[in-house]
Write an enzyme that holds these catalytic residues in place. Structure first.
Site, PDB file in Angstrom:
ATOM      1  N   TRP A  71       5.185  -1.433  -0.206  1.00 47.41           N
ATOM      2  CA  TRP A  71       4.323  -1.145   0.959  1.00 47.41           C
ATOM      3  C   TRP A  71       5.162  -0.588   2.115  1.00 47.41           C
ATOM      4  O   TRP A  71       4.708   0.267   2.862  1.00 47.41           O
ATOM      5  CB  TRP A  71       3.633  -2.443   1.391  1.00 47.41           C
ATOM      6  CG  TRP A  71       2.810  -2.279   2.641  1.00 47.41           C
ATOM      7  CD1 TRP A  71       1.516  -1.848   2.718  1.00 47.41           C
ATOM      8  CD2 TRP A  71       3.225  -2.524   3.987  1.00 47.41           C
ATOM      9  NE1 TRP A  71       1.102  -1.817   4.022  1.00 47.41           N
ATOM     10  CE2 TRP A  71       2.130  -2.223   4.845  1.00 47.41           C
ATOM     11  CE3 TRP A  71       4.399  -2.962   4.579  1.00 47.41           C
ATOM     12  CZ2 TRP A  71       2.188  -2.358   6.217  1.00 47.41           C
ATOM     13  CZ3 TRP A  71       4.456  -3.095   5.951  1.00 47.41           C
ATOM     14  CH2 TRP A  71       3.359  -2.797   6.760  1.00 47.41           C
ATOM     15  N   HIS A  72       6.394  -1.072   2.228  1.00 55.08           N
ATOM     16  CA  HIS A  72       7.238  -0.617   3.329  1.00 55.08           C
ATOM     17  C   HIS A  72       7.650   0.842   3.185  1.00 55.08           C
ATOM     18  O   HIS A  72       7.941   1.504   4.182  1.00 55.08           O
ATOM     19  CB  HIS A  72       8.494  -1.488   3.453  1.00 55.08           C
ATOM     20  CG  HIS A  72       8.229  -2.777   4.140  1.00 55.08           C
ATOM     21  ND1 HIS A  72       7.740  -3.875   3.479  1.00 55.08           N
ATOM     22  CD2 HIS A  72       8.364  -3.150   5.436  1.00 55.08           C
ATOM     23  CE1 HIS A  72       7.596  -4.863   4.345  1.00 55.08           C
ATOM     24  NE2 HIS A  72       7.959  -4.463   5.536  1.00 55.08           N
ATOM     25  N   GLY A  73       7.707   1.321   1.985  1.00 59.97           N
ATOM     26  CA  GLY A  73       8.090   2.724   1.811  1.00 59.97           C
ATOM     27  C   GLY A  73       8.122   3.106   0.347  1.00 59.97           C
ATOM     28  O   GLY A  73       8.365   2.261  -0.515  1.00 59.97           O
ATOM     29  N   PHE A  89       6.757   3.675   8.052  1.00 56.89           N
ATOM     30  CA  PHE A  89       6.142   2.900   6.972  1.00 56.89           C
ATOM     31  C   PHE A  89       4.634   3.094   6.927  1.00 56.89           C
ATOM     32  O   PHE A  89       4.007   3.229   7.937  1.00 56.89           O
ATOM     33  CB  PHE A  89       6.480   1.415   7.138  1.00 56.89           C
ATOM     34  CG  PHE A  89       7.943   1.195   7.223  1.00 56.89           C
ATOM     35  CD1 PHE A  89       8.781   1.732   6.264  1.00 56.89           C
ATOM     36  CD2 PHE A  89       8.507   0.506   8.273  1.00 56.89           C
ATOM     37  CE1 PHE A  89      10.139   1.554   6.339  1.00 56.89           C
ATOM     38  CE2 PHE A  89       9.863   0.312   8.356  1.00 56.89           C
ATOM     39  CZ  PHE A  89      10.679   0.843   7.397  1.00 56.89           C
TER      40      PHE A  89
END
Lengths: 472, 465
Positions: free
Chosen positions: A322-324, A472
């Site tokens: 989800w962060h990247g 992000f």
């Protein structure tokens, strides 16, 4: 538009506050919505229609979901709404990553790569997607009834304080305040104080540290001395915390100015005595979302131990992703997942026996090493940096001569660990939770205004600096 | 009041924000501007394409940053905080040394390594450059002497050379082996018989015996008194070169005064809220001695900012018939103000000068002569016909590049200029800018043997004016 930009601080914010407070209460949501649309359209002109379009479709899908009594239809509408949100997130955030990896596989088999125009990432998509999902699921679970008015729903999704980088506000936590909220001047004032605390964290701490960390990490990692490597990674650890928590403070403060109570996103995370505790204190709203909308649906704790470990690990793997969209985030998520599983398998008990301070130190080291994977996009470079942390090479000179950096780093560490001690807890409760007397309010206002203007000076003296969390 | 304190304070917050907004766009309160060079940012115009591509947003941010209401106060406040709390300068070009002595960053870098690293890591390449410039100067000097024009170099010591005891510690500049322009050029000037004044040993010798500062604590350059004494020596040196009798300076008693421009230029560049405490500023007034037999020659100076202390403190107009100053051979001062040197007729400029001074501080010697010598050689060695031939050759070359030619044609149409004239101007400009590219004899250590035959008559005509 970022909160620490001149355009926001000296143009958008005063105009917005004037319009918002000059309007009768019944028009305020509309003013807030219009300014939120301008806020998003300013930074992402090509995506505003996508955001508005998906919001309208979601609103009607959930409205139909709520109105129907047919369970199959309910599931269908819920499924469609979630598929729409996740589909957009998947396409815009992960399509490039997927195609790049597919082409690596195709290349390995000697096949022609798949050609694909790179997709641009709409700013804030990770956050508003999750908020849409909470709206669908909370309505589906009958936790709260949906909004009657499209504009109210749009406001929930688009509201500018939390649109770009959270906190991820669950629908059930804010629905009533969108419909009706009281104007409380004391709270508005506290919101301003909170906004200034966040701005100061970002501008006076995170940016100062970040500037030097960027210089250090742009150097040759393979020959970096151990001292330099530790300063770089400690610096980044503090930069990330003060940057992101500063942004959350600004968002919470702006919300409070208007009478909204957004959930807290950070609770002194580096004082955690285990990685599990860290995730209850770091980016709390993401943790709550993952727990309620992923971990529990997967079975949570109410299943066999191996299954529970698997669930935990999957949740953290997906949190990382989800962060990247890159392998380093996947590895970072997996790294945290492994520690969580180990803690459940018995490491947690070892921490308990060791006592608070040693556990906090060990946990801090684990988290700090993890940030190396998080910060450096290339995995092999990240592992090089980690190897330099433990190379015990103290020969080379640390290439930072700035006392400002070192003092700021020490101040950051001091505040990061302040509430480990009783006086720190007392100070925190005074700053955040005390009802000030009029005289105290005047003093705090003067300090806050000075800090605000001082931050403007720092911002303009040091140049423009975007937030880390915007990618992000 | 107590009851409404929250409302009053919150409304005050909005009022402060609105005041900032109004000041940003109207400047209704005068605020002393920040010192230093700033690029003026225009208010961006909103159009659909620049909004979609994001350039409007970034330009608006730049505009707000440059015009933020009361920005000057906030920045000075922040700079003061950095200065007092961390002993740091927010201006990367200004470095704090011991006892609050200020140095320009290039001086510190030059002291600990060598500014050749600004150009190249290659010592041989730098040696070639210095050697070429020294040989060109030798040639230019010889050619000008034939026309009774005297060229000489005046080398001034940098603050780092005379006041090294206050320099900040060397921790990061790690090239002690760099080739220094000063060391190389002085040696070659001696060997080639080039006219020069080296003020470095003189300053070192008198540093502890004079009762006035040679350098100020918060300035880049030498002090007023040091500069005027040097200029007096320059006049005598010029007399020795030509045998002419020139006017002399009369230097008055020294006295303390408030700092004058540019004696605390480094402090100004710090943009602090409060003035620094610094050692006293000493000055001496200068007049020109009456002398009925003295002549007023024409002095052309090419060099760095060390000339400003001459210009501000010495009555140059009483000493010279003309005294243009070509700042780094780029912009003209005290004659055709603010003209680019490339727009001048260099042939005429050379021929009207009686003396040409190359005036450089030790720190600026790594870019010695600022490309003046190759350009001077072009006009000293080639007549108008030869240069015109090169111009026409270059025009043909430009015409053979359709894209470039079309661009020039379009610009000429836009400017309503004759295309042939535009081509001529561009070609001539390019040749004047880098003559060695078009005249092989000017490359490297090669020396042309030809002479511009037009010069003696031109010199005669111009020097008699």
């Amino acid at each position: 538009m970022v909160f620490s930009s001149n355009v926001f601080l000296i143009l958008f914010l005063p105009i917005f506050l004037m319009c918002y407070f000059a309007c009768p209460k019944r028009w305020r949501n509309l003013v807030l919505l219009l300014f939120s649309i301008v806020f998003y359209a300013y930074g992402a002109p090509t995506f505003i229609l996508l955001l508005l379009g998906s919001t309208v479709i979601n609103f009607y899908l959930v409205k139909w979901l709520y109105e129907t009594d047919n369970l199959v239809h309910k599931k269908l509408y819920a499924g469609l709404a979630i598929a729409l949100s996740l589909g957009l997130l998947g396409y815009f955030k992960y399509a490039n990553f997927f195609v790049d990896n597919l082409n690596v596989v195709l290349g390995a088999f000697g096949l022609q790569p798949f050609t694909f125009a790179k997709v641009l990432l709409p700013i804030g998509i990770s956050f508003f997607t999750f908020q849409s999902i909470t709206y669908v699921v909370d309505t589906y679970r009958n936790v709260h009834k949906p909004m009657e008015r499209l504009t109210d729903y749009m406001l929930y999704i688009i509201m500018f304080p939390q649109l770009i980088a959270g906190p991820i506000v669950r629908y059930c936590d804010i629905a009533d305040e969108i419909r009706s909220r009281e104007q409380n001047w004391a709270e508005s004032l506290q919101g301003f104080y909170r906004f200034v605390i966040g701005l100061s964290k970002k501008v006076l701490i995170a940016d100062v540290i970040g500037h030097q960390v960027d210089i250090l990490l742009a150097g040759d990692l393979a020959t970096m001395g151990t001292g330099t490597a530790w300063i770089a990674i400690l610096g980044y650890t503090m930069q990330l915390y003060f940057d992101f928590s500063g942004y959350s403070d600004m968002a919470i403060g702006l919300g409070k100015i208007m009478g909204f109570h957004f959930p807290e996103n950070f609770d002194n995370p580096y004082n955690s005595a285990s990685v599990s505790e860290f995730w209850r204190r770091w980016h709390i709203t993401l943790g709550v979302f993952m727990r309620n909308y992923l971990y529990i649906p997967l079975g949570g704790n109410r299943c066999s131990k191996p299954r529970m470990y698997f669930n935990l690990w999957v949740v953290f793997l997906l949190s990382g992703l989800w962060h990247g969209a890159s392998w380093s985030f996947v590895v970072w998520g997996a790294y945290h997942g492994i520690w969580l599983v180990l803690e459940r398998m018995g490491l947690g008990k070892v921490y308990e026996k060791m006592g608070k301070v040693p556990s906090v130190i060990i946990t801090f080291l684990i988290i700090t090493v993890g940030w190396a994977i998080f910060r450096i996009e290339n995995l092999s470079d990240a592992f090089t940096l980690i190897s330099r942390l433990f190379a015990f090479d103290f020969q080379s000179i640390i290439p930072i001569q700035s006392p400002h950096f070192y003092v700021t780093l020490i101040v950051a560490l001091f505040f990061a660990f302040l509430v480990l001690f009783p006086f720190g807890k007392k100070l925190q409760s005074i700053v955040f939770y005390t009802d000030f007397s009029p005289k105290q309010h005047l003093a705090v206002w003067l300090v806050s205004m000075f800090l605000f203007l001082f931050c403007l000076g720092a911002l303009n003296a040091a140049g423009f600096s975007p937030f880390i969390y915007f990618r992000f | 009041m107590k009851k409404n304190i929250h409302k009053i304070l919150f409304v005050s917050t909005i009022v402060v924000l609105v005041l900032l907004l109004v000041q940003t766009f109207t400047n209704f309160v005068y605020v002393k501007p920040l010192a230093g060079v700033t690029v003026e940012v225009e208010k961006p115009k909103l159009t659909l394409p620049n909004y979609i591509d994001g350039s409007f947003q970034s330009n608006l941010e730049n505009y707000c940053r440059e015009h933020c209401g009361f920005r000057e106060w906030f920045i000075r406040l922040y700079n003061q905080y950095l200065w007092n709390c961390f002993h740091e300068s927010n201006n990367p070009t200004v470095m704090r040394g011991k006892d609050n002595w200020l140095y320009e960053e290039v001086y510190v870098r030059d002291h600990y390594e060598s500014l050749m690293y600004k150009y190249t890591q290659d010592t041989a390449e730098m040696r070639n450059f210095y050697e070429t410039e020294a040989l060109r100067l030798w040639k230019v000097q010889a050619l000008l002497e034939e026309l009774n024009i005297h060229i000489f170099v005046n080398i001034n010591p940098g603050k780092d050379v005379i006041c090294p005891e206050y320099l900040p510690k060397n921790k990061l500049y790690l090239h002690p082996e760099g080739l220094r322009a000063y060391d190389y050029l002085i040696k070659r000037f001696d060997e080639l018989g080039i006219n020069y004044i080296d003020n470095v040993p003189i300053f070192k010798a008198i540093k502890n015996s004079v009762d006035y500062p040679l350098f100020y604590q918060t300035g880049t350059h030498w002090s007023n008194i040091a500069a005027v004494h040097v200029f007096d020596s320059i006049l005598r040196y010029m007399e020795n070169l030509s045998g002419q009798q020139l006017y002399h300076l009369e230097i008055g008693e020294k006295y303390q005064a408030k700092p004058r421009k540019p004696d605390q230029d480094l402090e100004e560049l710090l943009n602090l809220a409060f003035p620094m405490k610094s050692s006293p500023y000493w000055y001496a007034d200068v007049t020109v001695k009456e002398d009925s037999t003295a002549v007023k020659p024409f002095l052309l100076t090419i060099g760095d900012s060390y000339f400003w202390n001459f210009a501000y403190n010495v009555p140059l107009q009483d000493l010279f018939r003309g005294h243009p100053y070509w700042y780094y051979n780029y912009i003209v001062y005290y004659d055709s103000a603010n003209t680019s040197t490339l727009d001048l007729d260099l042939e005429q400029e050379l021929m009207r000068a009686d003396y040409i001074m190359l005036n450089y501080g030790t720190t600026s010697l790594y870019e010695f002569a600022s490309r003046f010598l190759s350009r001077a050689l072009l006009y000293l060695c080639y007549d108008k016909a030869s240069i015109d031939a090169a111009v026409h050759g270059l025009i043909e070359n430009i015409k053979s590049d359709p894209k470039r030619y079309a661009e020039i044609k379009k610009n000429a149409e836009n400017d309503r200029e004759d295309l042939n004239q535009a081509l001529y101007n561009i070609a001539l400009y390019l040749i004047k800018e880098n003559p060695e590219i078009y005249f092989e004899d000017l490359q490297g250590e090669k020396m042309p043997i030809s002479r511009n035959k037009d010069l003696p008559s031109l010199r005669k005509a111009l020097s008699s004016r």
